[in-house]
Every structure is written in structure tokens, then in C-alpha cells.
Design a protein around this motif. Structure first.
Motif, PDB file in Angstrom:
ATOM      1  N   THR A  12       0.848  -1.186   0.000  1.00 36.08           N
ATOM      2  CA  THR A  12       0.000   0.000   0.000  1.00 36.08           C
ATOM      3  C   THR A  12       0.887   1.240   0.000  1.00 36.08           C
ATOM      4  O   THR A  12       2.010   1.205   0.500  1.00 36.08           O
ATOM      5  CB  THR A  12      -0.925   0.036   1.233  1.00 36.08           C
ATOM      6  N   ASN A  13       0.351   2.336  -0.550  1.00 29.93           N
ATOM      7  CA  ASN A  13       1.093   3.595  -0.435  1.00 29.93           C
ATOM      8  C   ASN A  13       0.476   4.486   0.631  1.00 29.93           C
ATOM      9  O   ASN A  13       0.932   5.602   0.874  1.00 29.93           O
ATOM     10  CB  ASN A  13       1.168   4.335  -1.778  1.00 29.93           C
ATOM     11  N   SER A  14      -0.578   3.986   1.294  1.00 26.48           N
ATOM     12  CA  SER A  14      -1.190   4.731   2.390  1.00 26.48           C
ATOM     13  C   SER A  14      -0.252   4.746   3.592  1.00 26.48           C
ATOM     14  O   SER A  14       0.448   3.768   3.863  1.00 26.48           O
ATOM     15  CB  SER A  14      -2.520   4.090   2.796  1.00 26.48           C
ATOM     16  N   ARG A  31       2.497   8.574  -6.235  1.00 26.97           N
ATOM     17  CA  ARG A  31       1.680   7.551  -5.598  1.00 26.97           C
ATOM     18  C   ARG A  31       0.984   6.700  -6.659  1.00 26.97           C
ATOM     19  O   ARG A  31       0.639   7.180  -7.731  1.00 26.97           O
ATOM     20  CB  ARG A  31       0.621   8.189  -4.689  1.00 26.97           C
ATOM     21  N   GLY A  34      -3.319   0.654  -6.448  1.00 25.20           N
ATOM     22  CA  GLY A  34      -3.488  -0.582  -5.702  1.00 25.20           C
ATOM     23  C   GLY A  34      -4.949  -0.957  -5.553  1.00 25.20           C
ATOM     24  O   GLY A  34      -5.436  -1.220  -4.453  1.00 25.20           O
ATOM     25  N   ASN A  35      -5.679  -0.977  -6.671  1.00 22.94           N
ATOM     26  CA  ASN A  35      -7.106  -1.259  -6.631  1.00 22.94           C
ATOM     27  C   ASN A  35      -7.420  -2.751  -6.520  1.00 22.94           C
ATOM     28  O   ASN A  35      -8.508  -3.129  -6.108  1.00 22.94           O
ATOM     29  CB  ASN A  35      -7.787  -0.691  -7.890  1.00 22.94           C
ATOM     30  N   ASN A  37      -6.927  -6.670  -5.072  1.00 22.73           N
ATOM     31  CA  ASN A  37      -6.531  -7.377  -3.870  1.00 22.73           C
ATOM     32  C   ASN A  37      -5.753  -8.622  -4.276  1.00 22.73           C
ATOM     33  O   ASN A  37      -6.311  -9.535  -4.888  1.00 22.73           O
ATOM     34  CB  ASN A  37      -7.753  -7.773  -3.058  1.00 22.73           C
ATOM     35  N   GLY A  59       5.717  -0.222   2.350  1.00 20.87           N
ATOM     36  CA  GLY A  59       4.653   0.655   1.886  1.00 20.87           C
ATOM     37  C   GLY A  59       5.218   1.977   1.411  1.00 20.87           C
ATOM     38  O   GLY A  59       6.336   2.008   0.888  1.00 20.87           O
ATOM     39  N   GLY A  60       4.469   3.054   1.739  1.00 18.21           N
ATOM     40  CA  GLY A  60       3.483   3.272   2.765  1.00 18.21           C
ATOM     41  C   GLY A  60       3.751   2.536   4.069  1.00 18.21           C
ATOM     42  O   GLY A  60       4.866   2.193   4.378  1.00 18.21           O
ATOM     43  N   PHE A  65      -2.580  -2.200   5.535  1.00 13.98           N
ATOM     44  CA  PHE A  65      -3.152  -3.085   4.514  1.00 13.98           C
ATOM     45  C   PHE A  65      -3.900  -4.220   5.207  1.00 13.98           C
ATOM     46  O   PHE A  65      -3.308  -5.020   5.937  1.00 13.98           O
ATOM     47  CB  PHE A  65      -2.047  -3.631   3.612  1.00 13.98           C
ATOM     48  N   PRO A 250       1.958  -1.439  -5.352  1.00 11.55           N
ATOM     49  CA  PRO A 250       0.571  -1.812  -5.077  1.00 11.55           C
ATOM     50  C   PRO A 250      -0.264  -2.091  -6.322  1.00 11.55           C
ATOM     51  O   PRO A 250      -1.306  -2.759  -6.231  1.00 11.55           O
ATOM     52  CB  PRO A 250       0.020  -0.586  -4.329  1.00 11.55           C
TER      53      PRO A 250
END
Length: 309
Positions: A12-14, A31, A34-35, A37, A59-60, A65, A250
Motif C-alpha cells: 500500500t502507499n497509504s 503515488r 493498488g485497486n 486485492n 509501503g506506505g 493493509f 501496489p
């Protein structure tokens, strides 16, 4: 296909921090979405497990995640080494115990200073970071390696000795990463190692050599760091990125290196790892990558990390 050594997987980049020098925040990196899963694609995960002996989740902030522990469980069931690179703010006692129970091999915590004011300035939430570090240290077993990754800048280089002492006392591995600064942003100049005076550079070298403690591999690393800060490059570099280590973002894109997003090798949702790692582009670029021709301050650790860590 022979099993390659390591995959750094940015799940994730969150992130719940806003580090001043972060590649996303400073504009050095874009960024991505990552849509998809990855847990919905078991065949891809099987292919990944056959290809790599070690997966490092990053990550992030990987603990954001939701499927992280399912991924850890999968790769541990395949007898793969698993590492997690985290800012530790979400590393509660329950999370730490779960990591130990799942036999996570290594946990790397990003921490720039034991001085709360200094670390808060650079990264933020120092109180939560230290609580998370305490949690994992209190439950870890002998099979789990704990590491602190300190990003060295002009602001915090004076904190190296204290962290060296702390890590020695706690049986933690300390790794020093020189910061990469976006030259276009004037407010980041205060962090730039290349803005250091001769006196400051001498002190930085002294402290980094103290950290190296006579280890010849680390002493070479220190030498290369100083050369890069001075705008020069060493002829002694070898980089494993693109040979034994790779990056997965992601969106499922595979690259040879965190900083070489210009070399897109393929996407795991469209190609097998055999196709991706056997690409003509990688074959063409591998010699350049191995020689470290493109090395920067922000990636110099990769040139020797596989020989040390």
C-alpha cells in the motif's frame, strides 16, 4: 527458474505519518493506486512463492493493509522468509504477538532519533513509535530479528551515537540510510547532507565509522556514502537490485529498484514472474544496475545490504 532471493513488496502507499523527506511527500516518487486485492489471485501468490525465497512487506505503512496477515500466513506456509518494514505506530501488543506467533523473521522499524523533538520534526508520533518498538521487543523470540532503520540527514546525524548505544543494549541491528532530498524544494535544504560543512562531514564520518565498528563491509559503505555526499562515486559498487532483489508496487508493477521506475519489467496481473524477470529490458539493463552506475544517496544501502544484513 532458480529461486531469486528477495522481493520488496509495497502492499500500500497509504501511510499515517508525513515524513518530511518521504519520496511521496517531497515529490521524488508518485503515488500509485493498488485497486486489486492480491489475495484474490492465488495463482499469482503461488508463482511468487516459487520465485522468491524472501518477501519484505513495505509501503506506505504495510500494517494499514487489511490483508497483510493473510499474505504473511500464505508465505510462511510455503516456508519463505518474511520481513515487515514498519513505522511501528500501529505495532500494538496484540499485533506484535501475532507477528511472533506467525513466525515473522524480521521487523524493521523506521526511527530517526531517540530525541522526541528531533524525531517528531522529521517523522512524527515518536511516542507511538517507541511504544510499538517496546511491544515487539517484549514478545519477540530468538528467531525474530529486530532492526532500526535511521534515515540520516543534516538535522539528526548527531543522534547516531545514542542510537548505536541503544541498539547494542537492546540487541537490535541498526542500519543507517542517507537521506535523498528533492533539490527543487527549498524547505528541504535544511536536511540535505550535501549542504554540510567540512567540519560537519568530518563529524558524520567519525560517527558512521563508530557505527561500523571495524566491519570492513560497513566501512566500505561509509566510504561510499561520504563520496556520494561530496558528489563523487566509488568504483567498488555492486548492486543486487535487478539481479537478486526486486520491487513490487501496489498496482502489481515489478521494477528492479525503488528508484528505477523508468525500468518497468512487467505486471503480475498480466505476466508470470518467469516472463517478467526474463524480459529483454532487464537483460539489457542488468549490467548497468549491477555496477551501481545509477546509485544515489537514497539507494546506496542496497549496494551492500545483501552482504551484511
Amino acid at each position: 527458474m532458480s529461486r531469486l532471493r528477495k522481493l520488496y513488496w509495497s502492499v500500500t502507499n497509504s501511510c499515517n505519518l508525513g515524513c518530511r523527506y518521504c519520496y511521496y511527500n517531497s515529490g521524488l516518487e508518485s503515488r500509485v493506486g493498488g485497486n486489486k486485492n492480491p489475495l484474490d489471485y492465488p495463482n499469482i501468490l503461488d508463482d511468487m512463492a516459487k520465485t522468491f525465497g524472501e518477501i519484505v512487506f513495505t509501503g506506505g505503512e504495510p500494517l494499514l493493509f487489511n490483508g497483510l496477515f493473510d499474505l504473511i500466513s500464505f508465505f510462511k506456509s510455503k516456508n519463505r522468509r518474511v520481513g515487515v518494514l514498519t513505522n511501528a505506530t500501529l505495532l500494538t501488543k496484540a499485533v506484535a504477538k501475532r507477528m511472533v506467533a506467525m513466525q515473522v523473521d524480521s521487523v524493521s522499524v523506521s526511527l530517526d532519533s531517540l530525541d522526541r523533538k528531533e524525531n517528531d520534526y522529521l517523522r512524527g508520533k515518536t511516542k507511538h513509535v517507541m511504544a510499538g518498538l517496546k511491544n515487539i521487543l517484549s514478545v519477540k523470540n530468538s528467531g525474530m530479528k529486530i532492526e532500526i532503520m535511521q534515515t540520516i540527514s543534516k538535522v539528526n546525524y548527531g543522534s547516531i551515537p545514542e542510537l548505536v548505544s541503544f541498539c547494542k543494549k537492546k540487541n537490535i541491528t541498526l542500519w543507517l540510510d542517507p537521506v535523498e532530498v528533492n533539490k527543487k524544494l527549498c524547505h528541504l535544504r535544511s536536511l540535505d547532507l550535501k549542504e554540510m560543512s567540512t567540519k560537519q562531514l568530518m563529524e558524520l564520518e567519525k560517527q558512521m565509522l563508530m557505527w561500523a565498528q571495524g566491519n570492513p563491509v560497513l566501512e566500505i559503505y561509509v566510504k561510499n556514502c561520504l563520496l556520494l555526499i561530496k558528489g563523487r562515486k566509488s568504483g567498488e559498487l555492486f548492486c543486487p537490485m535487478g539481479t537478486s532483489s526486486f520491487i513490487l508496487d501496489p498496482d502489481g508493477n515489478v521494477y528492479p529498484c525503488f528508484l528505477r521506475k523508468d525500468i518497468l519489467l512487467g505486471n503480475i496481473y498480466k505476466m508470470s514472474f518467469e516472463q517478467i524477470l526474463g524480459s529483454k529490458l532487464l537483460e539489457k539493463k542488468r549490467k548497468e544496475l549491477q555496477s551501481g552506475q545509477c546509485v544515489k544517496l537514497g539507494c546506496v544501502c542496497m549496494t551492500i545490504s545483501d552482504n551484511y544484513r
